[in-house]
Design a protein around this motif. Structure first.
Motif, PDB file in Angstrom:
ATOM      1  N   PRO A  13      29.561  37.173  28.695  1.00  0.00           N
ATOM      2  CA  PRO A  13      30.571  37.191  27.639  1.00  0.00           C
ATOM      3  C   PRO A  13      31.570  38.320  27.803  1.00  0.00           C
ATOM      4  O   PRO A  13      32.664  38.269  27.277  1.00  0.00           O
ATOM      5  CB  PRO A  13      29.769  37.348  26.353  1.00  0.00           C
ATOM      6  CG  PRO A  13      28.404  37.762  26.759  1.00  0.00           C
ATOM      7  CD  PRO A  13      28.221  37.371  28.191  1.00  0.00           C
ATOM      8  N   ASP A  14      31.217  39.336  28.570  1.00  0.00           N
ATOM      9  CA  ASP A  14      32.117  40.460  28.789  1.00  0.00           C
ATOM     10  C   ASP A  14      32.753  40.438  30.172  1.00  0.00           C
ATOM     11  O   ASP A  14      33.309  41.424  30.605  1.00  0.00           O
ATOM     12  CB  ASP A  14      31.374  41.784  28.605  1.00  0.00           C
ATOM     13  CG  ASP A  14      31.006  42.015  27.156  1.00  0.00           C
ATOM     14  OD1 ASP A  14      31.822  41.681  26.291  1.00  0.00           O
ATOM     15  OD2 ASP A  14      29.900  42.497  26.891  1.00  0.00           O
ATOM     16  N   ALA A  15      32.695  39.288  30.872  1.00  0.00           N
ATOM     17  CA  ALA A  15      33.327  39.212  32.184  1.00  0.00           C
ATOM     18  C   ALA A  15      34.789  39.576  32.027  1.00  0.00           C
ATOM     19  O   ALA A  15      35.472  39.106  31.143  1.00  0.00           O
ATOM     20  CB  ALA A  15      33.187  37.804  32.757  1.00  0.00           C
ATOM     21  N   ASN A  25      40.004  38.289  38.444  1.00  0.00           N
ATOM     22  CA  ASN A  25      40.714  39.552  38.492  1.00  0.00           C
ATOM     23  C   ASN A  25      41.710  39.637  37.342  1.00  0.00           C
ATOM     24  O   ASN A  25      41.885  38.692  36.573  1.00  0.00           O
ATOM     25  CB  ASN A  25      41.367  39.760  39.857  1.00  0.00           C
ATOM     26  CG  ASN A  25      42.453  38.750  40.159  1.00  0.00           C
ATOM     27  OD1 ASN A  25      43.078  38.192  39.263  1.00  0.00           O
ATOM     28  ND2 ASN A  25      42.686  38.512  41.429  1.00  0.00           N
ATOM     29  N   THR A  26      42.373  40.744  37.232  1.00  0.00           N
ATOM     30  CA  THR A  26      43.272  40.992  36.106  1.00  0.00           C
ATOM     31  C   THR A  26      44.387  39.954  36.031  1.00  0.00           C
ATOM     32  O   THR A  26      44.689  39.439  34.956  1.00  0.00           O
ATOM     33  CB  THR A  26      43.853  42.416  36.204  1.00  0.00           C
ATOM     34  OG1 THR A  26      42.763  43.346  36.237  1.00  0.00           O
ATOM     35  CG2 THR A  26      44.745  42.723  35.024  1.00  0.00           C
ATOM     36  N   ILE A  27      44.984  39.629  37.168  1.00  0.00           N
ATOM     37  CA  ILE A  27      46.064  38.637  37.156  1.00  0.00           C
ATOM     38  C   ILE A  27      45.556  37.304  36.630  1.00  0.00           C
ATOM     39  O   ILE A  27      46.213  36.665  35.812  1.00  0.00           O
ATOM     40  CB  ILE A  27      46.692  38.469  38.556  1.00  0.00           C
ATOM     41  CG1 ILE A  27      47.529  39.687  38.900  1.00  0.00           C
ATOM     42  CG2 ILE A  27      47.547  37.211  38.626  1.00  0.00           C
ATOM     43  CD1 ILE A  27      48.200  39.634  40.254  1.00  0.00           C
ATOM     44  N   GLU A  28      44.403  36.879  37.087  1.00  0.00           N
ATOM     45  CA  GLU A  28      43.857  35.592  36.646  1.00  0.00           C
ATOM     46  C   GLU A  28      43.579  35.599  35.142  1.00  0.00           C
ATOM     47  O   GLU A  28      43.814  34.600  34.458  1.00  0.00           O
ATOM     48  CB  GLU A  28      42.585  35.246  37.426  1.00  0.00           C
ATOM     49  CG  GLU A  28      42.827  34.964  38.892  1.00  0.00           C
ATOM     50  CD  GLU A  28      43.779  33.796  39.120  1.00  0.00           C
ATOM     51  OE1 GLU A  28      43.684  32.780  38.418  1.00  0.00           O
ATOM     52  OE2 GLU A  28      44.635  33.912  40.017  1.00  0.00           O
ATOM     53  N   GLN A  29      43.095  36.707  34.626  1.00  0.00           N
ATOM     54  CA  GLN A  29      42.825  36.795  33.193  1.00  0.00           C
ATOM     55  C   GLN A  29      44.125  36.770  32.386  1.00  0.00           C
ATOM     56  O   GLN A  29      44.194  36.118  31.334  1.00  0.00           O
ATOM     57  CB  GLN A  29      42.025  38.056  32.886  1.00  0.00           C
ATOM     58  CG  GLN A  29      40.613  37.986  33.450  1.00  0.00           C
ATOM     59  CD  GLN A  29      39.861  39.254  33.207  1.00  0.00           C
ATOM     60  OE1 GLN A  29      39.684  39.648  32.064  1.00  0.00           O
ATOM     61  NE2 GLN A  29      39.420  39.916  34.271  1.00  0.00           N
ATOM     62  N   ILE A  30      45.150  37.456  32.879  1.00  0.00           N
ATOM     63  CA  ILE A  30      46.444  37.434  32.180  1.00  0.00           C
ATOM     64  C   ILE A  30      47.051  36.035  32.250  1.00  0.00           C
ATOM     65  O   ILE A  30      47.610  35.550  31.270  1.00  0.00           O
ATOM     66  CB  ILE A  30      47.395  38.502  32.759  1.00  0.00           C
ATOM     67  CG1 ILE A  30      46.852  39.902  32.474  1.00  0.00           C
ATOM     68  CG2 ILE A  30      48.797  38.344  32.162  1.00  0.00           C
ATOM     69  CD1 ILE A  30      47.619  41.023  33.154  1.00  0.00           C
TER      70      ILE A  30
END
Length: 101
Positions: A13-15, A25-30
């Motif tokens: 849940p905290d991935a 990665n950060t880009i994918e999450q954004i």
């Protein structure tokens, strides 16, 4: 070796918030935040394109910044939040994630 969800950070849940071998990665999450909040198709989002090309006006960019701060548990000063594209935004988030830990 069998696939075990218990040890896969993608199913945590905290991935994306823990900083240890994130599957996304950060880009994918954004990108995912942009898809969810603004209805942009994921395949249209590219790291080097200007955020305005996704229909994000200044208000939309502020909304995105708030969503990013909440998602990553970071606080980004307004004077640093003016970025040209997704890559610069991800770099900024990564810098503040590292100072938040």
């Amino acid at each position: 070796m069998a696939f075990d969800r218990k040890y896969n950070p993608k199913y945590s849940p905290d991935a994306g918030r823990c900083g240890q071998g994130n599957v996304m990665n950060t880009i994918e999450q954004i990108k995912q935040l942009i898809v969810e909040k603004f209805g942009v198709k994921a395949e249209e989002i590219q790291a080097e394109r200007a955020l305005s090309e996704y229909g994000l006006d200044s208000l939309g960019q502020i909304e995105l910044l708030f969503a990013i701060e909440e998602h990553f548990s970071v606080s980004i000063p307004e004077e640093e939040a003016h970025v040209a594209n997704l890559q610069e935004l991800a770099d900024l988030v990564d810098r503040y994630k590292s100072t938040a830990q």
